[in-house]
Structures are given as structure tokens and as C-alpha cells.
Scaffold this motif. Structure first.
Motif, PDB file in Angstrom:
ATOM      1  N   VAL A  76      25.112  31.812 -85.310  1.00 28.55           N
ATOM      2  CA  VAL A  76      25.816  30.881 -86.198  1.00 28.55           C
ATOM      3  C   VAL A  76      26.671  31.745 -87.120  1.00 28.55           C
ATOM      4  N   ILE A  77      27.972  31.735 -86.891  1.00 25.54           N
ATOM      5  CA  ILE A  77      28.879  32.665 -87.564  1.00 25.54           C
ATOM      6  C   ILE A  77      29.827  31.893 -88.474  1.00 25.54           C
ATOM      7  N   TRP A  78      30.002  32.392 -89.693  1.00 30.10           N
ATOM      8  CA  TRP A  78      30.706  31.654 -90.741  1.00 30.10           C
ATOM      9  C   TRP A  78      31.851  32.460 -91.354  1.00 30.10           C
ATOM     10  N   GLY A  79      32.985  31.786 -91.528  1.00 33.60           N
ATOM     11  CA  GLY A  79      34.070  32.301 -92.378  1.00 33.60           C
ATOM     12  C   GLY A  79      34.874  33.428 -91.769  1.00 33.60           C
ATOM     13  N   GLU A  80      35.882  33.872 -92.535  1.00 33.44           N
ATOM     14  CA  GLU A  80      36.790  34.903 -92.015  1.00 33.44           C
ATOM     15  C   GLU A  80      36.109  36.261 -91.902  1.00 33.44           C
ATOM     16  N   LYS A  81      34.981  36.420 -92.638  1.00 37.79           N
ATOM     17  CA  LYS A  81      34.269  37.700 -92.528  1.00 37.79           C
ATOM     18  C   LYS A  81      33.227  37.677 -91.416  1.00 37.79           C
ATOM     19  N   ASN A  82      33.143  36.550 -90.708  1.00 40.70           N
ATOM     20  CA  ASN A  82      32.205  36.434 -89.587  1.00 40.70           C
ATOM     21  C   ASN A  82      30.775  36.800 -89.957  1.00 40.70           C
ATOM     22  N   VAL A  83      30.285  36.237 -91.054  1.00 40.24           N
ATOM     23  CA  VAL A  83      28.908  36.520 -91.442  1.00 40.24           C
ATOM     24  C   VAL A  83      27.954  35.586 -90.702  1.00 40.24           C
ATOM     25  N   SER A  84      26.764  36.087 -90.404  1.00 40.71           N
ATOM     26  CA  SER A  84      25.761  35.262 -89.741  1.00 40.71           C
ATOM     27  C   SER A  84      25.026  34.434 -90.789  1.00 40.71           C
ATOM     28  N   LEU A  85      24.896  33.136 -90.532  1.00 38.14           N
ATOM     29  CA  LEU A  85      24.140  32.282 -91.451  1.00 38.14           C
ATOM     30  C   LEU A  85      22.643  32.346 -91.166  1.00 38.14           C
ATOM     31  N   LEU A  86      22.292  32.945 -90.038  1.00 42.00           N
ATOM     32  CA  LEU A  86      20.896  32.905 -89.605  1.00 42.00           C
ATOM     33  C   LEU A  86      19.972  33.729 -90.501  1.00 42.00           C
ATOM     34  N   LYS A  87      20.557  34.686 -91.205  1.00 42.90           N
ATOM     35  CA  LYS A  87      19.715  35.518 -92.071  1.00 42.90           C
ATOM     36  C   LYS A  87      19.663  34.967 -93.482  1.00 42.90           C
ATOM     37  N   MET A  88      20.384  33.876 -93.732  1.00 37.70           N
ATOM     38  CA  MET A  88      20.469  33.341 -95.100  1.00 37.70           C
ATOM     39  C   MET A  88      19.496  32.190 -95.327  1.00 37.70           C
ATOM     40  N   SER A  89      19.088  32.064 -96.607  1.00 38.14           N
ATOM     41  CA  SER A  89      18.244  30.931 -96.998  1.00 38.14           C
ATOM     42  C   SER A  89      19.124  29.687 -97.111  1.00 38.14           C
ATOM     43  N   GLU A  90      18.472  28.526 -97.229  1.00 39.20           N
ATOM     44  CA  GLU A  90      19.234  27.278 -97.391  1.00 39.20           C
ATOM     45  C   GLU A  90      20.145  27.333 -98.607  1.00 39.20           C
ATOM     46  N   SER A  91      19.659  27.875 -99.724  1.00 44.36           N
ATOM     47  CA  SER A  91      20.505  27.887-100.925  1.00 44.36           C
ATOM     48  C   SER A  91      21.633  28.903-100.789  1.00 44.36           C
ATOM     49  N   GLN A  92      21.394  30.002-100.114  1.00 43.63           N
ATOM     50  CA  GLN A  92      22.489  30.956 -99.858  1.00 43.63           C
ATOM     51  C   GLN A  92      23.569  30.322 -98.991  1.00 43.63           C
ATOM     52  N   ILE A  93      23.146  29.550 -97.999  1.00 44.75           N
ATOM     53  CA  ILE A  93      24.106  28.878 -97.117  1.00 44.75           C
ATOM     54  C   ILE A  93      24.914  27.853 -97.917  1.00 44.75           C
ATOM     55  N   ALA A  94      24.230  27.115 -98.793  1.00 46.59           N
ATOM     56  CA  ALA A  94      24.936  26.140 -99.639  1.00 46.59           C
ATOM     57  C   ALA A  94      25.978  26.857-100.494  1.00 46.59           C
ATOM     58  N   ARG A  95      25.615  28.018-101.014  1.00 42.81           N
ATOM     59  CA  ARG A  95      26.554  28.770-101.859  1.00 42.81           C
ATOM     60  C   ARG A  95      27.727  29.341-101.074  1.00 42.81           C
ATOM     61  N   GLN A  96      27.570  29.462 -99.777  1.00 45.01           N
ATOM     62  CA  GLN A  96      28.708  29.869 -98.943  1.00 45.01           C
ATOM     63  C   GLN A  96      29.772  28.782 -98.892  1.00 45.01           C
ATOM     64  N   GLY A  97      29.393  27.556 -99.300  1.00 46.53           N
ATOM     65  CA  GLY A  97      30.358  26.460 -99.290  1.00 46.53           C
ATOM     66  C   GLY A  97      30.081  25.436 -98.210  1.00 46.53           C
ATOM     67  N   ILE A  98      28.799  25.254 -97.878  1.00 44.24           N
ATOM     68  CA  ILE A  98      28.428  24.240 -96.888  1.00 44.24           C
ATOM     69  C   ILE A  98      27.638  23.145 -97.600  1.00 44.24           C
ATOM     70  N   GLY A  99      28.207  21.940 -97.638  1.00 44.19           N
ATOM     71  CA  GLY A  99      27.566  20.809 -98.300  1.00 44.19           C
ATOM     72  C   GLY A  99      27.098  19.808 -97.264  1.00 44.19           C
ATOM     73  N   ARG A 100      25.988  19.150 -97.577  1.00 45.15           N
ATOM     74  CA  ARG A 100      25.458  18.192 -96.616  1.00 45.15           C
ATOM     75  C   ARG A 100      25.094  16.887 -97.288  1.00 45.15           C
ATOM     76  N   LYS A 101      25.490  15.814 -96.663  1.00 45.54           N
ATOM     77  CA  LYS A 101      25.143  14.497 -97.164  1.00 45.54           C
ATOM     78  C   LYS A 101      24.034  13.920 -96.309  1.00 45.54           C
ATOM     79  N   PHE A 102      22.935  13.557 -96.954  1.00 43.74           N
ATOM     80  CA  PHE A 102      21.836  12.921 -96.237  1.00 43.74           C
ATOM     81  C   PHE A 102      22.023  11.414 -96.267  1.00 43.74           C
ATOM     82  N   GLN A 103      21.240  10.715 -95.454  1.00 42.83           N
ATOM     83  CA  GLN A 103      21.414   9.270 -95.356  1.00 42.83           C
ATOM     84  C   GLN A 103      21.058   8.546 -96.644  1.00 42.83           C
ATOM     85  N   ARG A 104      19.970   8.949 -97.270  1.00 46.17           N
ATOM     86  CA  ARG A 104      19.591   8.312 -98.543  1.00 46.17           C
ATOM     87  C   ARG A 104      20.334   8.975 -99.681  1.00 46.17           C
TER      88      ARG A 104
END
Ligand SMILES: Nc1ncnc2c1ncn2[C@@H]1O[C@H](COP(=O)(O)OP(=O)(O)OP(=O)(O)O)[C@@H](O)[C@H]1O
Ligand SMILES: [Mg+2]
Length: 246
Positions: free
Chosen positions: A61-89
Motif C-alpha cells: 500500500v503505497i502513498w503519495g509522491e514520496k511512495n511511502v508504505s502505509l503498512l508500517k504506519m499506525s491508524e493515526s499516522q495514516i490519518a495524519r498523512q491526509g487520509i480521512g474516512r467517513k463511517f456510516q454512523r
């Protein structure tokens, strides 16, 4: 269009069941994409993997222009990379006003030059009003979030995600439980949001997907079955067999 997120060859097994099976997916900057597919196809699990909630057994799972792997990141680190998620509730603060909900959601790290607090708060108030305009809740700013209609709460939550300025927004079944008018407004909102960021929308409502007017990826048994325009994928015999012809 440069690639923002590239997922390749991911697989996940839950208790011997392969929920995601050698799945690959890519999305560019400022791209809108719909994901459709039957129940259990792995759509939500895919979002769980991108956001770090579920770890794949294999793949990248590769992210952004620097091609960083998201697999080594925690959920909050991934969120800080700029990935937002909307849940159903919707998870809005019911006792707070719409204004305060949006204000609290603003990304507030403007560094050492944001020392003039009064100026920052004026700027923030402007941002909140701009967000409210974008999600169609300008008239509701003083109201308590708990008083909003179901659809309006969903828009508020989308507004709170946009306040974080994500580069990728993941939205799982946003139209569920909405009236036709609310659905239309939601489509317009997501189309607008995708002009400045990537947006991935999982949705079963075909009218909704048609109005998104974007490329569609069809998931089936944890893999990509077809991809292209809605007309292209809905004419695909495999797609008709496994999804549309149910
Ligand atoms: N944490 C888990 N543990 C065990 N099985 C799981 C887990 N998460 C998902 N699954 C299984 O993985 C498969 C894919 O589920 P997923 O929720 O990703 O499907 P979906 O495409 O989102 O379906 P729907 O359209 O119904 O929302 C399902 O069979 C589900 O039961
Ligand atoms: Mg799902």
C-alpha cells in the motif's frame, strides 16, 4: 494524473476465509472513484486496510509522491498523512452547534506565525462558514447538531472531514437511509469535494453512482472484477452475473 494511492497484490484472510484476494487498486490526485460490488466483496475491508485498521497478509500500500508504505504506519499516522474516512454512523457532537462542530474539526497547526490568536479565530470562523457553504449547512450553523436531519448530520460529518483537509477521503455507503433529495445533495457534495482531493465512494445505489459520473471499480470476492465507466462495467457479463442480475 499522478498516482496518490497505489495498492498492489493485497490479500487478507479471516479465519481461513480470503476476504481480499490479490487486489490491486490505484487512484490519482483529485480523482473521484466509485466502488461497487455484492455484499461481502471486500469493499469495507479494503477501506480498513488503507486506513490501517486491518493489516493485509501480503501486498503493498503505497502513498503519495514520496511512495511511502502505509503498512508500517499506525491508524493515526495514516490519518495524519491526509487520509480521512467517513463511517456510516455519523459521529458528530450532538450537543454542540454545527458551527462548533466544524470549528473543532479544523486543522489547527499553522506553526509559529499563528501567534495572533484573534486573527486566527477570525480566519477559522471564515473557514467554518466556507465549509458550511460547501456542505449546504450555512443556515444551520447556530443549530445543535443533534437537531439536524439524518442527511444533514451526514453532511456535517463530511464537512468535519473536509475541515481536516484530507488528500484522500474514503466514504462507505453515504446514501444509506437518505431521501432522494438528500442523495442528490450528497452526490453534488462529493463531486465538488473531489475537485481538490481524491474521493473513494462505496455505494450500492446505482442512480447515486451514475450521478457521480466517475470511473467505477467493481469488487467481487476480494478482487477487482471490472473497471471503467459505469456503462462499461454494467455491460460486462461477469458483472451482470455476480452483481446486477441478482
Ligand atoms: N474482522 C473480520 N473478521 C472476520 N471476517 C470479516 C472481518 N471483516 C470482514 N469479514 C468478512 O470479509 C468479507 C468481506 O467483508 P466486507 O465487509 O469487506 O464486504 P463489503 O464488500 O463491504 O460488503 P457490504 O456491501 O455488505 O458492506 C465478508 O465475508 C465479511 O464477513
Ligand atoms: Mg461494506
Amino acid at each position: 494524473m499522478s498516482t496518490l494511492l497505489e495498492v498492489s497484490g493485497i490479500s487478507v484472510t479471516f479465519d481461513g476465509f480470503r476476504a481480499i484476494n490479490n487486489l490491486s487498486f490505484r487512484i490519482g490526485e483529485a480523482e473521484l472513484r466509485a466502488i461497487i460490488g455484492p455484499n461481502g466483496a471486500g469493499k469495507t475491508t479494503f477501506m480498513d486496510i488503507v486506513t490501517g485498521k486491518t493489516r493485509p497478509d501480503e501486498g503493498r500500500v503505497i502513498w503519495g509522491e514520496k511512495n511511502v508504505s502505509l503498512l508500517k504506519m499506525s491508524e493515526s499516522q495514516i490519518a495524519r498523512q491526509g487520509i480521512g474516512r467517513k463511517f456510516q454512523r455519523p459521529t458528530v457532537f450532538e450537543d454542540q452547534s454545527v458551527f462548533d462542530n466544524l470549528l473543532m474539526a479544523l486543522k489547527n497547526d499553522r506553526g509559529p506565525f499563528a501567534v495572533l490568536t484573534y486573527r486566527r479565530s477570525a480566519e477559522d470562523a471564515d473557514k467554518v462558514r466556507a465549509l458550511a457553504e460547501e456542505i449546504g449547512l450555512k443556515a444551520e450553523l447556530p443549530r445543535k447538531a443533534g437537531e439536524l436531519a439524518h442527511g444533514q448530520k451526514q453532511w456535517l460529518e463530511i464537512g468535519m472531514l473536509l475541515a481536516q483537509e484530507p488528500r484522500l477521503l474514503l466514504v462507505d455507503e453515504p446514501a444509506a437511509g437518505m431521501s432522494p433529495a438528500e442523495r442528490e445533495h450528497t452526490t453534488a457534495l462529493l463531486v465538488e469535494a473531489a475537485k481538490t482531493r481524491a474521493v473513494v465512494v462505496v455505494e450500492h445505489d446505482m442512480e447515486f453512482v451514475r450521478r457521480l459520473g466517475c470511473k467505477v471499480t467493481v469488487f467481487h470476492e476480494g478482487s477487482v472484477l471490472a473497471e471503467g465507466s459505469l456503462d462499461h462495467v454494467t455491460a460486462n457479463k461477469d458483472v451482470i452475473d455476480v452483481y446486477l442480475g441478482r
